[in-house]
Design a protein around this motif. Structure first.
Motif, PDB file in Angstrom:
ATOM      1  N   UNK A 176      32.739  53.305  37.455  1.00 39.04           N
ATOM      2  CA  UNK A 176      32.633  52.108  36.987  1.00 39.04           C
ATOM      3  C   UNK A 176      33.944  51.277  36.381  1.00 39.04           C
ATOM      4  N   UNK A 177      34.681  51.883  35.813  1.00 38.10           N
ATOM      5  CA  UNK A 177      36.030  51.425  35.330  1.00 38.10           C
ATOM      6  C   UNK A 177      36.803  50.959  36.672  1.00 38.10           C
ATOM      7  N   UNK A 178      36.871  52.109  37.686  1.00 37.56           N
ATOM      8  CA  UNK A 178      37.697  51.791  38.650  1.00 37.56           C
ATOM      9  C   UNK A 178      37.203  50.619  39.574  1.00 37.56           C
ATOM     10  N   UNK A 179      35.818  50.422  39.604  1.00 37.13           N
ATOM     11  CA  UNK A 179      35.254  49.376  40.563  1.00 37.13           C
ATOM     12  C   UNK A 179      35.563  48.074  39.894  1.00 37.13           C
ATOM     13  N   UNK A 180      35.581  48.168  38.770  1.00 35.12           N
ATOM     14  CA  UNK A 180      35.911  46.773  38.070  1.00 35.12           C
ATOM     15  C   UNK A 180      37.573  46.448  38.102  1.00 35.12           C
ATOM     16  N   UNK A 181      38.282  47.535  38.263  1.00 33.18           N
ATOM     17  CA  UNK A 181      39.833  47.397  38.387  1.00 33.18           C
ATOM     18  C   UNK A 181      40.055  46.836  39.956  1.00 33.18           C
ATOM     19  N   UNK A 182      39.342  47.218  40.903  1.00 36.32           N
ATOM     20  CA  UNK A 182      39.412  46.825  42.264  1.00 36.32           C
ATOM     21  C   UNK A 182      39.524  45.119  42.209  1.00 36.32           C
ATOM     22  N   UNK A 183      38.979  44.402  41.011  1.00 41.29           N
ATOM     23  CA  UNK A 183      38.768  43.079  41.377  1.00 41.29           C
ATOM     24  C   UNK A 183      40.236  42.317  40.499  1.00 41.29           C
ATOM     25  N   UNK A 184      40.892  43.032  40.224  1.00 41.55           N
ATOM     26  CA  UNK A 184      42.126  42.788  39.188  1.00 41.55           C
ATOM     27  C   UNK A 184      43.111  41.970  40.040  1.00 41.55           C
ATOM     28  N   UNK A 185      43.713  40.813  39.600  1.00 40.76           N
ATOM     29  CA  UNK A 185      44.870  40.472  40.316  1.00 40.76           C
ATOM     30  C   UNK A 185      46.308  41.026  40.109  1.00 40.76           C
TER      31      UNK A 185
END
Length: 263
Positions: free
Chosen positions: A25-34
């Motif tokens: 879950x945390x990594x998936x959200x980090x994939x959106x990071x600029x």
């Protein structure tokens, strides 16, 4: 935030208290990071390496998340999704909805930047090509449909000339797909017909970006048809095309429309 670099340095051993589901879950959200360091160097690397260790439920949930990302308003979120889906499919996971979402996104994506000074690697065409090649080798996917999808991507209107080896990546994906023995001879070359028609209709003047991108992609494909294609970028024995000689002849015919000096 979890120290993902420390986890990488510790052979992907998750710390006590961080479950695989929470990590995903945390990594998936980090994939959106600029932030390209967090997104590419850390989240993408760790998540791709974790895929083989996840149970099927987590893999399927991850795939559903990546499917939804194709409609994300952030370009970096859209263009990272194909890489994770490719890892999932390589490890035996597949859903028709993943394929459908990819087919809808890939030729329609208009932001074709390769490397951006602030966002880092975006690479929609190249990352999409990586997934196209994996789908092209997947037994659940009709290989002819992937060849046609590549042609749609190449012919899509754009003012952007590919400059970061996207043409190489798409040529490689086409080559992988062309090794599928299920392909008929007609299917192995039929996807080139709309490209030939586009070349024939071209007038004088500057070469349109889609035509330039397509010519370079087809030249790579001709090279791979001649020599065979490695199953991965730098390993394995070359695999022959299902219809090598017919593909080479048709590629030469189509390319000669733009380069008549080729004979």
């Amino acid at each position: 935030m979890t120290d993902w670099r420390a986890i990488l340095d510790d052979d992907l051993r998750l710390p006590d208290g961080l479950s695989p589901a929470a990590a995903v879950a945390e990594l998936t959200e980090a994939l959106r990071s600029p932030d390209p360091v967090l997104r590419d160097e850390l989240a993408l690397t760790v998540l791709a390496d974790l895929v083989p260790t996840l149970d099927r439920g987590l893999r399927q949930a991850l795939g559903a998340s990546m499917e939804a990302r194709f409609q994300d308003p952030e370009i970096q979120a859209r263009t990272l999704a194909p890489l994770i889906l490719a890892e999932l499919v390589r490890h035996g996971e597949f859903q028709p909805s993943w394929l459908a979402a990819f087919e809808a996104w890939y030729p329609a994506e208009t932001d074709l930047r390769g490397y951006d000074q602030e966002l880092g690697w975006l690479h929609a065409v190249a990352h999409g090509a990586d997934l196209l090649g994996v789908f092209g080798r997947c037994p659940h996917v009709d290989p002819a449909s992937m060849l046609r999808l590549a042609a749609e991507r190449l012919l899509a209107p754009t003012g952007f000339v590919l400059r970061d080896q996207e043409d190489d990546r798409l040529g490689y994906a086409l080559a992988l797909t062309s090794t599928r023995l299920e392909l008929t001879e007609a299917e192995s070359v039929g996807w080139l017909d709309p490209i030939a028609a586009d070349f024939e209709a071209a007038g004088s003047g500057p070469v349109p970006p889609p035509a330039s991108n397509t010519m370079r992609t087809l030249r790579v494909l001709y090279l791979l048809a001649d020599r065979g294609v490695l199953p991965t970028w730098a390993a394995g024995d070359p695999m022959p095309f299902a219809h090598r000689d017919r593909v080479k002849r048709r590629l030469a015919e189509v390319l000669s429309l733009a380069a008549p000096f080729a004979g």
